[in-house]
Design a protein around this motif. Sequence first.
Motif, PDB file in Angstrom:
ATOM      1  N   THR A  43       0.835  -1.205   0.000  1.00 60.39           N
ATOM      2  CA  THR A  43       0.000   0.000   0.000  1.00 60.39           C
ATOM      3  C   THR A  43       0.866   1.249   0.000  1.00 60.39           C
ATOM      4  O   THR A  43       0.610   2.197  -0.747  1.00 60.39           O
ATOM      5  N   TYR A  44       1.900   1.258   0.818  1.00 56.06           N
ATOM      6  CA  TYR A  44       2.808   2.405   0.882  1.00 56.06           C
ATOM      7  C   TYR A  44       3.446   2.661  -0.483  1.00 56.06           C
ATOM      8  O   TYR A  44       3.453   3.789  -0.976  1.00 56.06           O
ATOM      9  N   LEU A  45       3.969   1.604  -1.099  1.00 49.15           N
ATOM     10  CA  LEU A  45       4.630   1.761  -2.402  1.00 49.15           C
ATOM     11  C   LEU A  45       3.643   2.210  -3.473  1.00 49.15           C
ATOM     12  O   LEU A  45       3.964   3.050  -4.317  1.00 49.15           O
ATOM     13  N   ARG A  46       2.449   1.666  -3.430  1.00 48.62           N
ATOM     14  CA  ARG A  46       1.416   2.074  -4.389  1.00 48.62           C
ATOM     15  C   ARG A  46       1.082   3.559  -4.208  1.00 48.62           C
ATOM     16  O   ARG A  46       0.939   4.298  -5.169  1.00 48.62           O
ATOM     17  N   ASN A  47       0.990   3.993  -2.955  1.00 50.08           N
ATOM     18  CA  ASN A  47       0.686   5.389  -2.660  1.00 50.08           C
ATOM     19  C   ASN A  47       1.825   6.335  -3.033  1.00 50.08           C
ATOM     20  O   ASN A  47       1.590   7.531  -3.223  1.00 50.08           O
ATOM     21  N   MET A  48       3.032   5.821  -3.124  1.00 54.38           N
ATOM     22  CA  MET A  48       4.170   6.647  -3.532  1.00 54.38           C
ATOM     23  C   MET A  48       4.067   7.016  -5.011  1.00 54.38           C
ATOM     24  O   MET A  48       4.691   7.965  -5.461  1.00 54.38           O
ATOM     25  N   VAL A  53      11.835   6.108  -3.697  1.00 50.60           N
ATOM     26  CA  VAL A  53      11.722   5.587  -2.345  1.00 50.60           C
ATOM     27  C   VAL A  53      13.119   5.230  -1.871  1.00 50.60           C
ATOM     28  O   VAL A  53      13.815   4.455  -2.527  1.00 50.60           O
ATOM     29  N   GLU A  54      13.530   5.821  -0.764  1.00 52.16           N
ATOM     30  CA  GLU A  54      14.837   5.522  -0.178  1.00 52.16           C
ATOM     31  C   GLU A  54      14.665   5.285   1.315  1.00 52.16           C
ATOM     32  O   GLU A  54      13.770   5.837   1.942  1.00 52.16           O
ATOM     33  N   GLY A  55      15.516   4.467   1.882  1.00 50.18           N
ATOM     34  CA  GLY A  55      15.495   4.240   3.321  1.00 50.18           C
ATOM     35  C   GLY A  55      14.279   3.471   3.805  1.00 50.18           C
ATOM     36  O   GLY A  55      13.870   3.623   4.958  1.00 50.18           O
ATOM     37  N   LEU A  56      13.722   2.647   2.940  1.00 51.29           N
ATOM     38  CA  LEU A  56      12.498   1.930   3.293  1.00 51.29           C
ATOM     39  C   LEU A  56      12.707   0.972   4.469  1.00 51.29           C
ATOM     40  O   LEU A  56      11.855   0.876   5.343  1.00 51.29           O
TER      41      LEU A  56
END
Length: 110
Positions: A43-48, A53-56
């Motif tokens: 969900t987080y990646l989809r919302n990005m 995205v760094e430091g996940l």
Amino acid sequence: MTIATVAKVAPLEEQDADWTGLTVIPSNRGEPLRECVRAAVCTYLRNMDGQDVEGLHRFVMDEVERPLIETVLEAAGNNQSVAARMLSISRSTLRKKLAAYAAADGDSAR
């Protein structure tokens, strides 16, 4: 994987309510935490939405560690020795983490 249905429970007077908000989520009784984390990260990646995205890893660890420690500490009746044993960390490590959380709370209150 099994499918679990999550339904809102309405009072008797609302029994004829529109149930379009019914949510069906995947559930795997063997690994529920793993699946919750997987779903949250997806969900987080989809919302990005294509943003970098760094430091996940650090982000997820920071989001998971504190509620884990707080919940275990509460379940242990605030006994730090018991909580540390449950977490398989030393009591001094637990105390350092709790002090860091307290300091972060103090910083955010400023």
